[in-house]
Motif scaffolding. Sequence first.
Motif, mmCIF file in Angstrom:
data_model
loop_
_atom_site.group_PDB
_atom_site.id
_atom_site.type_symbol
_atom_site.label_atom_id
_atom_site.label_comp_id
_atom_site.label_asym_id
_atom_site.label_seq_id
_atom_site.Cartn_x
_atom_site.Cartn_y
_atom_site.Cartn_z
ATOM 1 N N ALA A 7 0.848 -1.183 0.000
ATOM 2 C CA ALA A 7 0.000 0.000 0.000
ATOM 3 C C ALA A 7 0.890 1.243 0.000
ATOM 4 O O ALA A 7 1.915 1.279 0.681
ATOM 5 C CB ALA A 7 -0.896 -0.012 1.231
ATOM 6 N N LEU A 44 -8.753 5.338 1.828
ATOM 7 C CA LEU A 44 -8.063 4.723 0.686
ATOM 8 C C LEU A 44 -8.474 5.419 -0.613
ATOM 9 O O LEU A 44 -9.661 5.553 -0.911
ATOM 10 C CB LEU A 44 -8.412 3.232 0.615
ATOM 11 N N PHE A 98 -5.422 2.231 -4.796
ATOM 12 C CA PHE A 98 -6.089 0.949 -5.064
ATOM 13 C C PHE A 98 -5.709 0.433 -6.442
ATOM 14 O O PHE A 98 -5.316 -0.729 -6.615
ATOM 15 C CB PHE A 98 -7.601 1.140 -4.959
ATOM 16 N N LEU A 148 -3.416 -3.036 -7.195
ATOM 17 C CA LEU A 148 -4.032 -4.132 -7.942
ATOM 18 C C LEU A 148 -3.483 -4.230 -9.367
ATOM 19 O O LEU A 148 -3.427 -5.320 -9.939
ATOM 20 C CB LEU A 148 -5.558 -3.989 -7.965
ATOM 21 N N GLU A 171 -6.074 -2.360 0.196
ATOM 22 C CA GLU A 171 -5.811 -2.665 -1.206
ATOM 23 C C GLU A 171 -4.817 -3.814 -1.359
ATOM 24 O O GLU A 171 -4.929 -4.638 -2.269
ATOM 25 C CB GLU A 171 -5.330 -1.422 -1.957
ATOM 26 N N SER A 211 -5.636 -7.426 -3.115
ATOM 27 C CA SER A 211 -4.816 -7.919 -4.229
ATOM 28 C C SER A 211 -4.304 -9.328 -3.966
ATOM 29 O O SER A 211 -4.251 -10.166 -4.876
ATOM 30 C CB SER A 211 -3.634 -6.966 -4.481
#
Length: 252
Positions: free
Chosen positions: A91, A100, A105, A109, A155, A159
């Motif tokens: 992150a 977030l 994000f 990802l 996030e 992931s």
Amino acid sequence: MTRVALITGGQQGIGLGIAEALVGAGYRVALVSRAETDAPQVAAALERLGDKARYFRHDLQEIDRVGAVLDLVESEMGPVTTLVSNAGVPAKVRGDMFDLSPESFDFVLGVNLRGAFFFAQEVARRMVGRPAAVYRSLIFVTSVSATMASIERAEYCISKAGAAMMAELFAVRLAPHGIGVFELRPGIIATEMTAGVKDKYTARIEGGLVPAQRWGQPEDIGRVVVPMAEGNLAFASGAVVPVDGGLSIPRL
């Protein structure tokens, strides 16, 4: 046939620990990451690994360039027989998941899930299209965060949960071709990624968070990868192996 292991993020941390183990087992190793070719960590990794290793620059977010980098690896080293999908990003900022941002994000990802999937997809296509006499495998390095929630880095957890399903999907798709797929879930490992929280986690480990009562080291992951790559766990394709000193075991 020469055994060639391609390791994303193999120039440092867990990836380098895996690379050292595979070189020790007789593999040629292709290190792939977004770091510049003249970066200090790249030079240091190549010096440690010796003449069995080569470095290839590639950003996992550039999915349109996957074929080109694999062509280069194959021309210099031969077809990939083991993919270690290890590269990942944390992150950008730890904090309340209510704060977030879409940018953070999408970045996490984009590397850990989207980029990893399309890289593995092309490697798998080539493996299926080119049968080989040696055992071949895909090994996904995810995290205990695939199932253990950390609300300050949502996030990253999302992931890794997605990457866990990705490993299962590839395992099912590739099983008829005799290509093994495995997922490794490291716990708290001493790497560049965890350097910023070293004091926090050292105190928690000493307080009983990890039953093994120590930090994990990159070589702990490398020792697990080698038998998977060599086919000693061939009929266990799809297996999920925690490498976390007991961290993820539910306890009262």
